[in-house]
Motif scaffolding. Structure first.
Motif, mmCIF file in Angstrom:
data_model
loop_
_atom_site.group_PDB
_atom_site.id
_atom_site.type_symbol
_atom_site.label_atom_id
_atom_site.label_comp_id
_atom_site.label_asym_id
_atom_site.label_seq_id
_atom_site.Cartn_x
_atom_site.Cartn_y
_atom_site.Cartn_z
ATOM 1 N N THR A 73 -29.552 -89.529 9.736
ATOM 2 C CA THR A 73 -30.129 -90.416 8.956
ATOM 3 C C THR A 73 -29.757 -91.102 8.287
ATOM 4 O O THR A 73 -29.107 -91.147 8.079
ATOM 5 C CB THR A 73 -31.081 -89.112 7.923
ATOM 6 O OG1 THR A 73 -29.901 -88.643 7.019
ATOM 7 C CG2 THR A 73 -31.889 -87.777 8.739
ATOM 8 N N THR A 74 -30.725 -92.107 6.879
ATOM 9 C CA THR A 74 -29.441 -92.545 6.542
ATOM 10 C C THR A 74 -28.752 -92.319 5.920
ATOM 11 O O THR A 74 -27.814 -93.184 5.289
ATOM 12 C CB THR A 74 -30.837 -94.392 5.641
ATOM 13 O OG1 THR A 74 -32.030 -94.712 7.081
ATOM 14 C CG2 THR A 74 -30.411 -95.079 5.379
ATOM 15 N N MET A 75 -28.551 -91.467 4.977
ATOM 16 C CA MET A 75 -27.729 -90.721 4.195
ATOM 17 C C MET A 75 -26.646 -90.266 5.111
ATOM 18 O O MET A 75 -26.246 -90.788 4.258
ATOM 19 C CB MET A 75 -28.519 -89.535 3.308
ATOM 20 C CG MET A 75 -29.492 -90.207 2.559
ATOM 21 S SD MET A 75 -28.611 -91.349 0.912
ATOM 22 C CE MET A 75 -27.507 -90.299 0.161
ATOM 23 N N ARG A 76 -26.789 -89.854 5.842
ATOM 24 C CA ARG A 76 -26.234 -89.226 6.720
ATOM 25 C C ARG A 76 -25.215 -90.510 7.087
ATOM 26 O O ARG A 76 -23.704 -90.638 7.063
ATOM 27 C CB ARG A 76 -26.428 -88.718 8.170
ATOM 28 C CG ARG A 76 -25.330 -87.807 9.050
ATOM 29 C CD ARG A 76 -25.643 -87.473 10.135
ATOM 30 N NE ARG A 76 -26.539 -85.721 9.729
ATOM 31 C CZ ARG A 76 -27.320 -85.109 10.967
ATOM 32 N NH1 ARG A 76 -26.908 -85.746 11.910
ATOM 33 N NH2 ARG A 76 -27.181 -83.537 9.542
ATOM 34 N N MET A 77 -25.480 -91.081 7.581
ATOM 35 C CA MET A 77 -24.652 -92.537 7.914
ATOM 36 C C MET A 77 -23.813 -92.998 6.767
ATOM 37 O O MET A 77 -22.646 -93.518 7.226
ATOM 38 C CB MET A 77 -25.817 -93.195 8.963
ATOM 39 C CG MET A 77 -26.246 -93.189 9.959
ATOM 40 S SD MET A 77 -25.023 -92.931 11.601
ATOM 41 C CE MET A 77 -24.286 -94.823 11.509
ATOM 42 N N LEU A 78 -24.480 -93.093 5.831
ATOM 43 C CA LEU A 78 -24.228 -93.408 4.363
ATOM 44 C C LEU A 78 -22.577 -92.511 4.251
ATOM 45 O O LEU A 78 -21.578 -93.151 3.937
ATOM 46 C CB LEU A 78 -25.394 -93.534 3.697
ATOM 47 C CG LEU A 78 -24.335 -94.354 1.936
ATOM 48 C CD1 LEU A 78 -23.854 -95.713 2.211
ATOM 49 C CD2 LEU A 78 -24.980 -93.835 0.754
ATOM 50 N N GLY A 79 -22.947 -91.131 4.389
ATOM 51 C CA GLY A 79 -21.477 -90.359 3.924
ATOM 52 C C GLY A 79 -20.868 -90.726 5.280
ATOM 53 O O GLY A 79 -19.902 -90.549 4.712
ATOM 54 N N LEU A 80 -20.926 -90.992 6.432
ATOM 55 C CA LEU A 80 -20.093 -91.216 7.463
ATOM 56 C C LEU A 80 -19.123 -92.252 7.248
ATOM 57 O O LEU A 80 -17.776 -92.056 7.445
ATOM 58 C CB LEU A 80 -21.070 -90.774 8.604
ATOM 59 C CG LEU A 80 -21.480 -89.625 8.854
ATOM 60 C CD1 LEU A 80 -21.863 -89.842 10.608
ATOM 61 C CD2 LEU A 80 -19.790 -88.378 9.574
ATOM 62 N N GLY A 81 -19.700 -93.128 6.857
ATOM 63 C CA GLY A 81 -19.194 -94.485 6.519
ATOM 64 C C GLY A 81 -18.353 -94.524 5.207
ATOM 65 O O GLY A 81 -17.050 -94.929 5.434
ATOM 66 N N ALA A 82 -19.229 -93.700 4.046
ATOM 67 C CA ALA A 82 -18.332 -93.628 3.180
ATOM 68 C C ALA A 82 -16.139 -93.147 3.342
ATOM 69 O O ALA A 82 -15.116 -92.876 2.991
ATOM 70 C CB ALA A 82 -19.271 -93.096 2.239
#
Length: 322
Positions: A126-135
């Motif tokens: 999801t968008t949130m998971r990708m954001l978390g992985l990027g962070a």
């Protein structure tokens, strides 16, 4: 030794323990290379890990899986999660430091996500998971502090580390897709996985592990810890995590390995701490929390289950009713 059914109730504790053990493994590899060749290090860690797991299985009367298909899948997992990446990292650490190797190891969740997008439709990010992985990856880069210079290292060695993380990504997904849904005990799965890896290395030893050996208590102790804890027990906990959280989420444990490496440098080698190391560590942990849905309140560490009794629900939870 608890089974997967019971230990999966404590995924967070297992997550932290695996992070600590695997974070220290790069230091133990470096020490092992003081007296052994890369292949000998891998043979030693897989051999000692297999002995430890076999002993626990015998003591607890844990039955091993009997289905040929399960053994076949575990053979694939053994190559992808044990033999190939262990050889690649051991070879690479002859040219680069253990800290840099642990930094490259933190790209595993990114590799796993790429594989999961193609192989596990239910785990597409999801968008949130990708954001978390990027962070999380940003946090790892801040810990590394590339603006200070990392000392480089051979390009081939760094490429080997990235290839190792690609192996981990494929291994995580294969384990999740073909093994976890069967609901088998983690101890039996880990025993077979590591045991098969040890047998593979024994078969390759006449060609790969022929270099002179220089044994010291320091080298022997490092290999035993690396094998029994990092390669033995950690794979039981890792199997639980994949079943409980899914392939991509479980692989985020590698975000903490560089943090552990920095902490060991301070505690064991009295290395100085600069501002970027604790800041990067906090960002990495926040990234993990975002990818798990802990900060958004979504997911609660695992996906929302499908209707009771459905095949999709059994597969996504990593269990069967049998």
């Amino acid at each position: 030794m608890p089974t997967q059914e019971t230990t999966s109730k404590w995924p967070l504790a297992q997550f932290v323990t695996v992070a600590l053990v695997w974070g220290a493994s790069f230091l133990f590899i470096a020490i092992g290379l003081e007296g052994l060749s890369p292949a000998q290090v891998v043979l030693g860690r897989l051999g000692s890990g297999a002995v430890a797991l076999a002993g626990i299985s015998l003591a607890t009367r844990q039955k091993l899986p009997t289905e040929p298909a399960v053994w076949g899948h575990l053979a694939v997992v053994s190559v992808l999660l044990c033999v190939a990446p262990f050889l690649l990292y051991s070879w690479a650490e002859q040219a680069i430091g253990s800290g840099l190797a642990s930094i490259y190891n933190a790209t595993t969740p990114l590799m796993t996500t790429l594989v999961a997008m193609a192989a596990l439709p239910r785990e597409r990010p999801t968008t949130m998971r990708m954001l978390g992985l990027g962070a999380g990856f940003l946090g790892v880069l801040i810990v590394l502090g590339p603006w200070r210079g990392t000392g480089g290292g051979a390009l081939a060695a760094q490429a080997a580390c990235l290839l190792a993380t690609a192996c981990y990504g494929m291994g995580f997904v294969h384990l999740r897709r073909f093994v976890s849904p069967r609901g088998l005990p983690s101890l039996s799965l880990a025993t077979v996985q590591v045991g098969l890896g040890a047998l593979i290395m024994l078969a390759l030893a006449p060609w790969l592990a022929t270099a002179p050996v220089h044994i010291s208590p320091r080298v022997v102790l490092s290999i035993l810890i690396l094998g029994m804890a990092g390669t033995g027990l950690a794979y039981v906990w890792n199997t639980n995590l994949v079943a409980a959280w899914g392939a991509a989420n479980a692989s985020t444990v590698t975000y903490l390995t560089p943090v552990v490496g920095v902490s060991l440098g301070v505690a064991v080698l009295a290395e100085p701490v600069t501002w970027n190391e604790p800041v990067g560590a906090v960002i990495a942990v926040v990234g993990i929390a975002i990818s798990q849905g802990r900060l958004s309140g979504v997911g609660r560490w695992r996906r929302k289950p499908a209707p009771a009794g459905s095949t999709a629900n059994q597969a996504s939870s990593g269990r069967t009713d049998a």
